[in-house]
Scaffold this motif. Structure first.
Motif, PDB file in Angstrom:
ATOM      1  N   TYR A 102      -2.331 -87.840  -8.354  1.00 19.86           N
ATOM      2  CA  TYR A 102      -1.587 -86.584  -8.285  1.00 19.86           C
ATOM      3  C   TYR A 102      -1.272 -86.112  -9.693  1.00 19.86           C
ATOM      4  CZ  TYR A 102      -0.970 -88.250  -3.503  1.00 19.86           C
ATOM      5  OH  TYR A 102      -1.190 -88.711  -2.234  1.00 19.86           O
ATOM      6  N   ARG A 103      -1.790 -84.922 -10.042  1.00 16.25           N
ATOM      7  CA  ARG A 103      -1.560 -84.333 -11.360  1.00 16.25           C
ATOM      8  C   ARG A 103      -1.254 -82.861 -11.174  1.00 16.25           C
ATOM      9  NH1 ARG A 103      -6.310 -84.634 -14.725  1.00 16.25           N
ATOM     10  NH2 ARG A 103      -5.059 -85.074 -16.577  1.00 16.25           N
ATOM     11  N   ILE A 104      -0.568 -82.275 -12.146  1.00 17.40           N
ATOM     12  CA  ILE A 104      -0.138 -80.896 -11.995  1.00 17.40           C
ATOM     13  C   ILE A 104      -1.319 -79.932 -11.885  1.00 17.40           C
ATOM     14  CG2 ILE A 104       0.028 -80.307 -14.455  1.00 17.40           C
ATOM     15  CD1 ILE A 104       2.823 -79.005 -13.636  1.00 17.40           C
ATOM     16  N   GLU A 105      -2.499 -80.375 -12.396  1.00 13.82           N
ATOM     17  CA  GLU A 105      -3.683 -79.527 -12.296  1.00 13.82           C
ATOM     18  C   GLU A 105      -4.149 -79.372 -10.849  1.00 13.82           C
ATOM     19  OE1 GLU A 105      -3.626 -81.257 -16.403  1.00 13.82           O
ATOM     20  OE2 GLU A 105      -3.387 -82.053 -14.385  1.00 13.82           O
ATOM     21  N   THR A 106      -3.876 -80.371 -10.009  1.00 17.45           N
ATOM     22  CA  THR A 106      -4.362 -80.339  -8.627  1.00 17.45           C
ATOM     23  C   THR A 106      -3.229 -80.224  -7.606  1.00 17.45           C
ATOM     24  OG1 THR A 106      -4.368 -82.772  -8.589  1.00 17.45           O
ATOM     25  CG2 THR A 106      -6.443 -81.648  -9.156  1.00 17.45           C
ATOM     26  N   MET A 107      -1.988 -80.411  -8.053  1.00 15.77           N
ATOM     27  CA  MET A 107      -0.846 -80.270  -7.146  1.00 15.77           C
ATOM     28  C   MET A 107       0.268 -79.546  -7.877  1.00 15.77           C
ATOM     29  SD  MET A 107       1.487 -83.179  -5.252  1.00 15.77           S
ATOM     30  CE  MET A 107       0.292 -83.562  -3.986  1.00 15.77           C
ATOM     31  N   ALA A 108       0.558 -78.341  -7.470  1.00 15.02           N
ATOM     32  CA  ALA A 108       1.602 -77.549  -8.112  1.00 15.02           C
ATOM     33  C   ALA A 108       2.960 -78.212  -7.920  1.00 15.02           C
ATOM     34  CB  ALA A 108       1.614 -76.136  -7.518  1.00 15.02           C
ATOM     35  N   LEU A 109       3.907 -77.860  -8.793  1.00 16.77           N
ATOM     36  CA  LEU A 109       5.229 -78.468  -8.743  1.00 16.77           C
ATOM     37  C   LEU A 109       5.897 -78.256  -7.384  1.00 16.77           C
ATOM     38  CD1 LEU A 109       7.456 -79.976 -10.275  1.00 16.77           C
ATOM     39  CD2 LEU A 109       8.301 -77.746 -11.075  1.00 16.77           C
ATOM     40  N   LYS A 110       5.721 -77.075  -6.802  1.00 19.50           N
ATOM     41  CA  LYS A 110       6.359 -76.799  -5.516  1.00 19.50           C
ATOM     42  C   LYS A 110       5.764 -77.651  -4.398  1.00 19.50           C
ATOM     43  CE  LYS A 110       3.418 -72.837  -4.261  1.00 19.50           C
ATOM     44  NZ  LYS A 110       3.414 -71.401  -3.894  1.00 19.50           N
ATOM     45  N   GLU A 111       4.538 -78.171  -4.595  1.00 16.06           N
ATOM     46  CA  GLU A 111       3.947 -79.100  -3.635  1.00 16.06           C
ATOM     47  C   GLU A 111       4.316 -80.544  -3.959  1.00 16.06           C
ATOM     48  OE1 GLU A 111      -0.042 -77.571  -4.610  1.00 16.06           O
ATOM     49  OE2 GLU A 111      -0.317 -77.366  -2.434  1.00 16.06           O
ATOM     50  N   GLY A 112       4.411 -80.843  -5.252  1.00 15.20           N
ATOM     51  CA  GLY A 112       4.694 -82.208  -5.669  1.00 15.20           C
ATOM     52  C   GLY A 112       6.139 -82.613  -5.469  1.00 15.20           C
ATOM     53  N   MET A 113       7.064 -81.648  -5.617  1.00 14.35           N
ATOM     54  CA  MET A 113       8.485 -81.986  -5.497  1.00 14.35           C
ATOM     55  C   MET A 113       8.846 -82.535  -4.115  1.00 14.35           C
ATOM     56  SD  MET A 113      11.182 -82.344  -7.240  1.00 14.35           S
ATOM     57  CE  MET A 113      10.778 -81.431  -8.735  1.00 14.35           C
ATOM     58  N   PRO A 114       8.399 -81.929  -3.006  1.00 15.04           N
ATOM     59  CA  PRO A 114       8.709 -82.529  -1.689  1.00 15.04           C
ATOM     60  C   PRO A 114       8.151 -83.946  -1.535  1.00 15.04           C
ATOM     61  CG  PRO A 114       7.951 -80.278  -1.425  1.00 15.04           C
ATOM     62  CD  PRO A 114       7.721 -80.639  -2.864  1.00 15.04           C
ATOM     63  N   LEU A 115       6.979 -84.206  -2.145  1.00 17.61           N
ATOM     64  CA  LEU A 115       6.400 -85.543  -2.074  1.00 17.61           C
ATOM     65  C   LEU A 115       7.307 -86.549  -2.786  1.00 17.61           C
ATOM     66  CD1 LEU A 115       3.922 -87.298  -1.278  1.00 17.61           C
ATOM     67  CD2 LEU A 115       2.950 -86.734  -3.517  1.00 17.61           C
ATOM     68  N   VAL A 116       7.802 -86.174  -3.960  1.00 13.42           N
ATOM     69  CA  VAL A 116       8.678 -87.053  -4.725  1.00 13.42           C
ATOM     70  C   VAL A 116      10.008 -87.249  -4.004  1.00 13.42           C
ATOM     71  CG1 VAL A 116       9.962 -87.282  -6.882  1.00 13.42           C
ATOM     72  CG2 VAL A 116       7.592 -86.499  -6.926  1.00 13.42           C
ATOM     73  N   LEU A 117      10.536 -86.176  -3.440  1.00 13.72           N
ATOM     74  CA  LEU A 117      11.800 -86.283  -2.712  1.00 13.72           C
ATOM     75  C   LEU A 117      11.659 -87.186  -1.494  1.00 13.72           C
ATOM     76  CD1 LEU A 117      13.053 -82.580  -2.901  1.00 13.72           C
ATOM     77  CD2 LEU A 117      14.013 -84.563  -4.084  1.00 13.72           C
ATOM     78  N   ASP A 118      10.505 -87.132  -0.851  1.00 13.29           N
ATOM     79  CA  ASP A 118      10.274 -87.976   0.319  1.00 13.29           C
ATOM     80  C   ASP A 118      10.210 -89.453  -0.061  1.00 13.29           C
ATOM     81  OD1 ASP A 118       9.636 -88.207   3.205  1.00 13.29           O
ATOM     82  OD2 ASP A 118       7.721 -88.971   2.467  1.00 13.29           O
ATOM     83  N   MET A 119       9.817 -89.730  -1.310  1.00 15.52           N
ATOM     84  CA  MET A 119       9.748 -91.105  -1.792  1.00 15.52           C
ATOM     85  C   MET A 119      11.112 -91.614  -2.265  1.00 15.52           C
ATOM     86  SD  MET A 119       6.209 -90.632  -3.969  1.00 15.52           S
ATOM     87  CE  MET A 119       6.266 -92.248  -4.747  1.00 15.52           C
ATOM     88  N   THR A 120      12.101 -90.734  -2.340  1.00 11.21           N
ATOM     89  CA  THR A 120      13.432 -91.082  -2.833  1.00 11.21           C
ATOM     90  C   THR A 120      14.368 -91.254  -1.645  1.00 11.21           C
ATOM     91  OG1 THR A 120      13.035 -89.756  -4.820  1.00 11.21           O
ATOM     92  CG2 THR A 120      15.316 -90.379  -4.343  1.00 11.21           C
ATOM     93  N   ARG A 121      14.985 -92.445  -1.554  1.00 11.64           N
ATOM     94  CA  ARG A 121      15.845 -92.761  -0.413  1.00 11.64           C
ATOM     95  C   ARG A 121      17.213 -93.232  -0.895  1.00 11.64           C
ATOM     96  NH1 ARG A 121      10.701 -94.536   0.457  1.00 11.64           N
ATOM     97  NH2 ARG A 121       9.664 -93.819   2.356  1.00 11.64           N
TER      98      ARG A 121
END
Length: 210
Positions: free
Chosen positions: A12-31
């Motif tokens: 996952y890199r910003i070139e292939t996943m925009a911040l607005k797509e990457g942020m929910p993924l990161v939040l889902d990994m945070t518990r």
């Protein structure tokens, strides 16, 4: 410098996943709560701040005999026929001898203890430690000490059963689920010893080790 595109699945890199797509993924990994095995199942890392100079903390850790002071259960260190290996009693294992070789790098401030219960031919229990200058990472004098263990398969199944003392009731791997708490207790021992000596203007590495 232009970074080439990476066509690698699961990267996952910003070139292939925009911040607005990457942020929910990161939040889902945070518990708010993490299962113990998720954090400490395969790797066990503990960290502590020590209010003492990093060079002195490193010098202390780099001497294998320091383990008889700050660990909970390693006592009675003696040299073996191999000058790089010490043997001592690990008192959490009844009638258990533990062999230790210390590999230290002064430039990197790393101290790795290569250990094993019962035999010295394969020191498979590796305790990885690093002393960081707290001025660099916390903007204050002192040291940050990190300690990592990896879950070697022999923790689950003794690779050298023929060397095990008869009738010993425990194996070191029986305690893996307690390693995080046990090692933090020992790291706090290290903190207390180093800080006490430094505050009282005593050498952190005691004279008897010289």
């Amino acid at each position: 410098m232009e970074v080439p595109e990476l066509d690698v699945p699961g990267v996952y890199r910003i070139e292939t996943m925009a911040l607005k797509e990457g942020m929910p993924l990161v939040l889902d990994m945070t518990r708010s709560v993490y299962p113990h095995d998720e954090i400490y199942g395969q790797y066990c890392t503990v960290t502590e701040f020590v209010d003492a100079p990093p060079d002195e903390v490193f010098e202390y850790l780099a001497d294998t005999r320091s383990l008889c002071e700050w660990t909970y259960s390693m006592r009675g260190f003696e040299r073996t026929e191999d000058p790089e290996i010490w043997v001592s009693d690990d008192r959490i294992g009844s009638h258990t001898r533990i062999y230790t070789r210390t590999v230290a790098n002064a430039e990197a401030h790393t101290v790795d203890y290569h250990c094993a219960w019962d035999q010295a031919d394969h020191l498979w229990m590796i305790y990885l430690m690093r002393v960081v200058d707290a001025q660099l990472v916390l903007n204050k004098p002192g040291s940050v000490v990190t300690w990592t263990n990896c879950h070697h398969p022999f923790y689950d199944d003794n690779g050298y059963p023929e060397t095990e003392p008869q009738g010993r009731p425990v194996w070191v791997g029986d305690f893996w689920h307690l390693f995080a708490a046990g090692h933090l207790l020992e790291l706090r021992n290290l903190k207390a010893i180093c800080e006490h000596r430094h505050a009282n203007r005593q050498p952190i590495k005691p004279e008897w080790m010289n």
